[in-house]
Design a protein around this motif. Structure first.
Motif, mmCIF file in Angstrom:
data_model
loop_
_atom_site.group_PDB
_atom_site.id
_atom_site.type_symbol
_atom_site.label_atom_id
_atom_site.label_comp_id
_atom_site.label_asym_id
_atom_site.label_seq_id
_atom_site.Cartn_x
_atom_site.Cartn_y
_atom_site.Cartn_z
ATOM 1 N N GLU A 172 14.957 23.228 21.833
ATOM 2 C CA GLU A 172 13.617 22.719 21.527
ATOM 3 C C GLU A 172 12.824 22.449 22.798
ATOM 4 O OE1 GLU A 172 15.873 18.876 21.948
ATOM 5 O OE2 GLU A 172 16.314 20.818 21.057
ATOM 6 N N ALA A 191 9.284 24.253 23.655
ATOM 7 C CA ALA A 191 8.132 23.406 23.980
ATOM 8 C C ALA A 191 7.372 23.879 25.212
ATOM 9 C CB ALA A 191 8.592 21.966 24.176
ATOM 10 N N LEU A 194 5.622 17.775 22.794
ATOM 11 C CA LEU A 194 6.745 17.857 23.735
ATOM 12 C C LEU A 194 6.443 18.729 24.969
ATOM 13 C CD1 LEU A 194 9.683 16.925 24.108
ATOM 14 C CD2 LEU A 194 10.393 18.856 22.696
ATOM 15 N N THR A 195 5.325 19.410 24.970
ATOM 16 C CA THR A 195 5.031 20.363 26.048
ATOM 17 C C THR A 195 4.986 19.705 27.422
ATOM 18 O OG1 THR A 195 3.823 21.762 24.509
ATOM 19 C CG2 THR A 195 3.423 22.141 26.851
#
Length: 134
Positions: free
Chosen positions: A7, A11, A18-19
Motif C-alpha cells: 500500500e 500510494a 497516504l501519498t
C-alpha cells in the motif's frame, strides 16, 4: 534499508491521504525491499481506482511498469512455512505475513499501515506515518 508493504508503493503513484507519507518514507530511506508477492498485490491496490475511473488503464499499466524500479534487485522469495508461522501467532492476514517474515529475516523494519501487523509485531512493524516523521 527497509521493507515496505504494497500500500506504500501504491500510494506513491495514487494521489490520496497516504501519498505525502509514502514520499517522506522514500526520502528518509530510498533502499526499499519487499517479498516478491508485492507484484501480485499491486494490481489489487489499483483495481478500485481503475474501476471508479480515478485512473485510466494506461496509467495503471505505467504504474505497474514503473514500480519495480523502487526495489532495484531487492525483491526476495518468501518461504510458505515461515509465513504460516506469522498467521498462527497473530491476527495478521496472509497478505502481510511475507512482509513481516522478510523484515524479521533481514533484521530491518517493515514500514506499513497494516493495523494488525503494527499491533501484533511492534518489534518488526512500524507505522509509515511514524517512520516518515522521524
Amino acid at each position: 534499508m527497509i521493507v515496505v508493504s504494497t500500500e506504500i508503493v501504491a500510494a506513491l503513484y495514487l494521489p490520496g491521504d497516504l501519498t505525502e507519507i509514502a514520499e517522506a518514507v522514500l526520502l528518509r530511506d530510498p533502499h526499499w525491499c519487499s517479498p516478491m508477492i508485492w507484484r501480485a498485490l499491486l494490481p489489487h491496490h489499483l483495481s478500485e481506482p481503475i474501476r471508479s475511473g480515478a485512473i485510466s488503464r494506461e496509467i495503471a499499466d505505467m504504474i505497474v511498469r514503473a514500480a519495480p524500479s523502487l526495489f532495484l534487485s531487492r525483491e526476495f522469495p518468501s518461504p510458505l512455512h515461515d509465513n504460516m508461522q506469522f498467521i498462527h501467532d497473530s491476527r495478521c492476514s496472509a497478505f502481510i505475513a511475507p512482509f513481516l517474515d522478510l523484515a524479521r529475516g533481514l533484521g530491518v523494519r517493515l514500514i506499513t499501515t497494516d493495523r494488525m501487523a503494527l499491533e501484533d509485531f511492534p518489534d518488526i512493524a512500524q507505522s509509515a506515518a511514524e517512520f516518515a516523521a522521524q
